[in-house]
Design a protein around this motif. Structure first.
Motif, short mmCIF file in Angstrom:
data_model
loop_
_atom_site.label_atom_id
_atom_site.label_comp_id
_atom_site.label_asym_id
_atom_site.label_seq_id
_atom_site.Cartn_x
_atom_site.Cartn_y
_atom_site.Cartn_z
N PRO A 299 0.79 -2.62 -7.85
CA PRO A 299 1.26 -2.10 -9.30
C PRO A 299 0.43 -3.03 -10.50
N SER A 300 -0.48 -3.71 -9.84
CA SER A 300 -1.16 -4.46 -10.92
C SER A 300 -2.88 -4.22 -10.67
N PRO A 301 -3.50 -3.54 -11.40
CA PRO A 301 -4.96 -3.15 -11.19
C PRO A 301 -5.44 -4.63 -11.13
N VAL A 302 -5.49 -5.42 -11.82
CA VAL A 302 -6.18 -6.59 -11.93
C VAL A 302 -6.15 -7.31 -10.79
N ALA A 303 -4.78 -7.35 -10.25
CA ALA A 303 -4.90 -8.19 -9.02
C ALA A 303 -5.22 -7.23 -7.84
N SER A 304 -5.28 -6.23 -8.07
CA SER A 304 -5.92 -5.16 -6.82
C SER A 304 -7.44 -5.34 -6.78
N TRP B 230 -15.88 -0.05 6.18
CA TRP B 230 -14.75 -0.24 6.66
C TRP B 230 -13.83 -0.49 5.61
N GLY B 231 -14.51 -1.13 4.47
CA GLY B 231 -13.58 -1.46 3.30
C GLY B 231 -13.57 -0.18 2.51
N ALA B 232 -14.62 0.88 2.35
CA ALA B 232 -14.51 2.08 1.86
C ALA B 232 -13.22 2.96 2.56
N VAL B 233 -13.35 2.99 3.80
CA VAL B 233 -12.20 3.65 4.50
C VAL B 233 -10.81 3.14 4.41
N GLY B 234 -10.59 1.97 4.74
CA GLY B 234 -9.41 1.44 4.54
C GLY B 234 -8.99 0.16 3.68
N GLY B 235 -9.89 0.15 2.48
CA GLY B 235 -9.60 -0.71 1.74
C GLY B 235 -9.61 -2.30 2.14
N VAL B 236 -8.66 -3.19 1.68
CA VAL B 236 -8.68 -4.57 2.05
C VAL B 236 -8.32 -4.67 3.56
N LEU C 274 -2.04 -8.16 7.64
CA LEU C 274 -1.71 -9.15 6.67
C LEU C 274 -2.80 -8.57 5.50
N GLY C 275 -3.62 -7.63 5.85
CA GLY C 275 -4.61 -7.07 4.48
C GLY C 275 -3.50 -6.15 3.96
N ALA C 276 -2.83 -5.24 4.79
CA ALA C 276 -2.02 -3.99 4.28
C ALA C 276 -0.78 -4.57 3.48
N VAL C 277 -0.14 -5.85 3.92
CA VAL C 277 0.90 -6.44 3.01
C VAL C 277 0.54 -6.92 1.92
N ALA C 278 -0.92 -7.60 1.83
CA ALA C 278 -1.22 -7.97 0.45
C ALA C 278 -1.60 -7.02 -0.55
N ALA C 279 -2.25 -5.94 0.11
CA ALA C 279 -2.53 -4.73 -0.78
C ALA C 279 -1.27 -4.06 -1.37
N ARG C 280 -0.58 -3.88 -0.76
CA ARG C 280 0.95 -3.26 -1.14
C ARG C 280 1.51 -4.17 -2.16
N ALA C 281 1.50 -5.55 -1.91
CA ALA C 281 2.22 -6.36 -2.96
C ALA C 281 1.50 -6.55 -4.20
N VAL C 282 0.16 -6.19 -4.47
CA VAL C 282 -0.65 -6.35 -5.88
C VAL C 282 -0.94 -4.66 -6.01
#
Length: 314
Positions: A76-81, A159-165, A66-74
């Motif tokens: 393109p947008s730094p603000v959304a990321s 783990w956020g630093a390692v793998g993001g969302v 779920l985190g990977a899909v959401a991160a990929r979706a946003v």
């Protein structure tokens, strides 16, 4: 804006959100995950390690996906990321709720209302409160603040630093599963084995970073390092040992000893027993302040480490 900056801004905003807002009383994302995990448990439960491993894989893997899909979706947008990282960080860290519960128990004890403190203790940890006096409750609170500084704050940031969302959500999922099924009860001894072992692995780096930062932020750095070296390995938990020992040394108190969980008595080794004194009610506030400093240092350390590693990889 690069991915590292997006993560740094988002993680800082999420930690600030936790500081200002704490956890919502209803509809917390972790509670939603817990209900989903309970439903999966009902469908998969067998008294077998393999079925427990499948339960862990479905629940933790689902959170990561779920985190990977959401991160990929946003992406393109730094603000959304930044917004997604902030929301995920706020959802998985629990430093403010930890401090709030500890403070409520401390207030009750300072007012002499031991019964109110006993009634509140289960909100913070799984100890049996009825057999504890005021100092025993205070010791339980300090130990819980120490352990949860790693579990509820530092480990998630690592783990956020390692793998993001996905790393943030995956760590909280694993930690929550351990709290739900990682027990040694007759029903969960086999089924919860995979969740407990995965939580040990996931918590390992955060626990060591917590111990290091406790020594750096505490009033007695040498005492923290000395207790960590001398006593951490004697604790039955590979991750709670370094954290509780370093807190004990930093605060100059003794932790550990005889504990009661669900009617089961455990005789744990005393941490910092040579130089530490018994825990007092006033040590609750000291532990909370130390926990907050460690959380802020962890944010800086993990963001800096992420930028350094990513920079070298370019």
């Amino acid at each position: 804006m690069g991915a590292d900056r997006c993560y740094a801004y988002g993680a800082a905003a999420g930690l600030l959100g936790d500081l200002l807002l704490g956890d919502p009383r209803r509809g917390h994302p972790v509670a939603v995950f817990g209900r989903a995990a309970t439903a999966v448990e009902g469908a998969l439960w067998h008294d077998h390690r393999g079925w427990g491993a499948l339960h862990t894989a479905v629940c933790a893997g689902g959170a990561v996906a779920l985190g990977a899909v959401a991160a990929r979706a946003v992406r393109p947008s730094p603000v959304a990321s930044v917004a997604l990282t902030a929301a995920a960080t706020w959802a998985v860290v629990g430093g403010t709720s930890l401090a709030r519960e500890a403070d409520l128990i401390g207030r009750a004890l300072r007012a002499g209302d031991v019964e109110a403190a006993r009634a509140r203790l289960p909100h913070l940890c799984g100890r049996d409160p009825q057999a504890l006096d005021a100092d025993g409750i205070a010791r339980a609170v300090v130990e819980s603040v120490a352990e949860n500084t790693s579990d509820a704050v530092v480990g998630a940031l690592v783990w956020g630093a390692v793998g993001g969302v996905p790393g943030l959500l995956g760590f909280r999922a694993v930690n929550t599963l351990d709290a739900m099924v990682g027990h040694k009860s007759a029903r969960l001894r086999r089924f919860g084995w995979a969740s407990a072992r995965l939580d040990d692995l996931a918590g390992w780096p955060g626990a060591r970073l917590t111990a290091v930062l406790t020594a750096a932020a505490g009033p007695d750095p040498r005492g923290a390092l000395r207790a960590w070296k001398a006593d951490a390995h004697r604790h039955p938990s590979p991750n709670a040992g370094p954290v509780e020992a370093s807190f004990a040394g930093a605060l100059g108190v003794r932790l550990g000893g005889t504990l009661s969980y669900g009617g089961r008595i455990e005789h744990r080794p005393v941490l910092n027993g040579r130089t530490g004194r018994a825990v007092r009610v006033t040590d609750i506030d000291r532990a909370v302040r130390l926990s907050r400093r460690v959380g802020l240092l962890a944010l800086g350390a993990t963001v800096a480490a992420r930028r350094l590693v990513k920079g070298r990889g370019k």
